[in-house]
Design a protein around this motif. Structure first.
Motif, short mmCIF file in Angstrom:
data_model
loop_
_atom_site.label_atom_id
_atom_site.label_comp_id
_atom_site.label_asym_id
_atom_site.label_seq_id
_atom_site.Cartn_x
_atom_site.Cartn_y
_atom_site.Cartn_z
N UNK A 1 0.83 -1.21 0.00
CA UNK A 1 0.00 0.00 0.00
C UNK A 1 0.87 1.26 0.00
N UNK A 2 2.01 1.20 0.71
CA UNK A 2 2.88 2.37 0.80
C UNK A 2 3.72 2.58 -0.46
N UNK B 1 4.73 8.49 -10.65
CA UNK B 1 4.46 8.62 -9.21
C UNK B 1 3.55 7.49 -8.71
N UNK B 2 3.58 6.40 -9.41
CA UNK B 2 2.89 5.21 -8.93
C UNK B 2 1.53 4.98 -9.54
N UNK C 1 3.59 2.88 -3.82
CA UNK C 1 3.53 3.90 -4.87
C UNK C 1 3.84 5.31 -4.36
N UNK C 2 3.73 5.51 -3.06
CA UNK C 2 3.93 6.85 -2.51
C UNK C 2 5.38 7.10 -2.12
N UNK C 3 6.14 6.05 -1.90
CA UNK C 3 7.51 6.24 -1.41
C UNK C 3 8.57 5.60 -2.31
N UNK C 4 8.15 5.26 -3.53
CA UNK C 4 9.10 4.75 -4.53
C UNK C 4 9.86 3.51 -4.06
N UNK C 5 9.17 2.65 -3.33
CA UNK C 5 9.80 1.38 -2.93
C UNK C 5 8.95 0.25 -3.52
#
Lengths: 152, 372
Positions: B22-23, B337-338, B25-29
């Motif tokens: 869930x995280x 950006x995901x 796409x927001x933190x590029x991991x």
């Protein structure tokens, strides 16, 4: 230039971990470079100190022999403001350095190596950008917290 | 017996992986695959043996069903629960629960443009004594107690134009946009101001409030691009700006359901974009909005959510769902950006489980981050 910080403001900046010396540094640099926003006598200046961007909101009182800055507020954020993405509406602020109306818009923001867009007040002429107090202390503070949590 | 006693506990291992996904796409991991968010609402209740009415009438049960069934389909790590008419009761409408529908308005509606001036915008204290805000607070307190790892307090501006139109009747509202535009705009602003106060109240309670706001009634089947901007996009901006100033956000989900054939262009330079923004468009004409176009137009602004046509989720043909999911994933997965794969609107209550599996299977097969 003398800098006056009312007691109620001292209390707020103390809670935010901002030193009075930092405030003096921000105001002095802004007054010497004229790099600041102005609106109806209010001034908004910023300076990178350590890992944070320190902002000071102040008025200038001009006396007969000298002038002094009266601090209305100060705040910080750690997220880094980079290039302007767009400028899409009037902000009411003027970039004193360019003598141009500053706009609401978006800039690329970087935190913990992640680059995303976020709102800011921008000067399209010089490319500088600022985060107003509500944005820095509420929205960007939450953004920094979320990045730290999601990157953990 | 509380609703929590009806469900086994959350699988911690699954949830930990879903949280990372869930995280991502927001933190590029990048993680194992692109996330799938079919916008599950009452389907979660139906899949757990309850009714559509149960879902809306019992929010704590409804949101627990969403959290529980998300594991079955390997979906999001967070929970949500909503309906399309928040804040309307505080503005004078009565809502009636139905067996097969979300709650609907039974009026009374205002019938004269002059009556718009008489609508009182409740402040935060008044909303605290109303229906919508206490209902959301009670539900999120339930989540905080029973499903804490899934908690994201969300405030719904939702469909600003559509909900405002319910206050005078949708047909009247559309007519007023031609004959009484000042009254129509004032009505939308009053609804929006109420929603902003709602976001303020939720942020005060939980220290933050994700914002969900959409343009559903305002779409190209009804409005021109200019009218969509004037009534919907401009007010969505106002909603987010004012909510940010009150401490809500920073997460935003922009939901454009319906046909946004050409009006999608008015949103890019109108909306406010935060680092945690998801932008979603349902349809372009009668077809799902192409993820390739969504990436081209909005990929540099925010995380984008592509659409699988809601209509095909109830057809007994998982291969069709799989192929459309594949097409959208290939079009959007390398968005800068995901990217998230979604449905064009709410997952229908009687969605065929095999079709949800088809979406997730496509995400496993083609939902890599980037184009490798």
């Amino acid at each position: 230039m003398d800098i006056k910080i009312p007691d109620n403001v001292k209390e707020v900046i103390g809670k935010r971990g901002i030193k009075e010396a930092d405030i003096e540094a921000v105001v002095k640099e802004a007054e010497s470079s004229n790099k600041k926003l102005v609106k109806n006598g209010r001034n908004l200046a910023k300076k990178k100190i350590g890992d944070v961007l320190v902002y000071v909101d102040y008025d200038i009182d001009k006396g007969v022999l000298s002038k002094h800055a009266k601090v209305n507020s100060a705040y910080t954020h750690r997220i880094v403001l980079q290039h302007i993405v767009n400028a899409d509406g009037p902000s009411g602020w003027t970039c004193a350095h360019c003598n141009e109306a500053a706009a609401f818009g978006h800039v690329q923001m970087e935190y913990m190596t992640v680059k995303r867009n976020g709102p800011a007040v921008v000067c399209a002429k010089c490319g500088d950008s600022w985060a107003e107090e509500y944005l820095a202390t509420k929205t960007l503070a939450a953004v920094e917290g979320l990045f730290e949590k999601k990157r953990a | 017996m509380g609703y929590e006693e009806l469900f086994p506990g959350m699988d911690a291992k699954w949830h930990a992986n879903a949280t990372k996904r869930f995280a991502s796409p927001f933190v590029d991991v990048p993680t194992d695959r692109i996330d799938v968010d079919p916008i599950i609402l009452s389907h979660a209740a139906v899949a757990c043996g309850f009714t559509i009415r149960d879902f809306y009438e019992k929010p704590e049960l409804g949101i627990h069903c969403v959290g529980y069934i998300s594991h079955l389909y390997d979906l999001l790590a967070v929970t949500h629960w909503f309906y399309s008419l928040p804040w309307c009761r505080e503005l004078g409408l009565t809502l009636q629960y139905k067996d097969t529908l979300p709650p609907i308005s039974t009026g009374p509606i205002i019938s004269e443009p002059g009556q718009v001036d008489n609508i009182h915008v409740p402040d935060v204290d008044e909303l605290m004594k109303g229906h919508t805000l206490p209902e959301f607070i009670r539900m999120y307190e339930y989540v905080a107690k029973n499903l804490p790892m899934t908690l994201v307090p969300i405030s719904y501006g939702f469909d600003i134009v559509g909900a405002a139109a319910e206050l005078c009747g949708v047909e009247n509202f559309i007519m007023w946009t031609f004959t009484e535009p000042d009254a129509a705009k004032k009505l939308v602003k009053k609804y929006t101001d109420t929603s902003i106060n709602g976001a303020d109240g939720l942020a005060r309670k939980f220290g933050m409030a994700m914002l969900i706001v959409g343009s559903v009634l305002a779409n190209n089947d009804i409005f021109s691009d200019e009218t969509t901007k004037e009534y919907s996009a401009d007010m969505m901006r106002y909603y987010v700006d004012q909510s940010f100033r009150r401490g809500a956000g920073p997460q935003i989900f922009y939901h454009l359901c319906g046909n946004h054939e050409t009006d999608y262009k008015v949103f890019k330079d109108t909306l406010i974009w935060s680092p945690f923004t998801v932008f979603h468009v349902g349809y372009k004409g009668k077809e799902v909005f192409p993820s390739s176009l969504l990436k081209q137009e909005f990929g540099n602004m925010a995380t984008i959510m592509g659409s699988v046509d809601t209509k095909i989720m109830i057809n007994p043909n998982p291969k069709v769902v799989y192929e459309q999911s594949k097409m959208q994933l290939l079009g959007g997965r390398d968005s800068p950006k995901g990217y998230i794969l979604g449905n064009s609107c709410e997952c229908p209550p009687y969605t065929i489980p095999g079709n949800l599996l088809a979406m997730v299977k496509a995400a496993r097969d083609f939902g890599t981050f980037g184009t490798w």
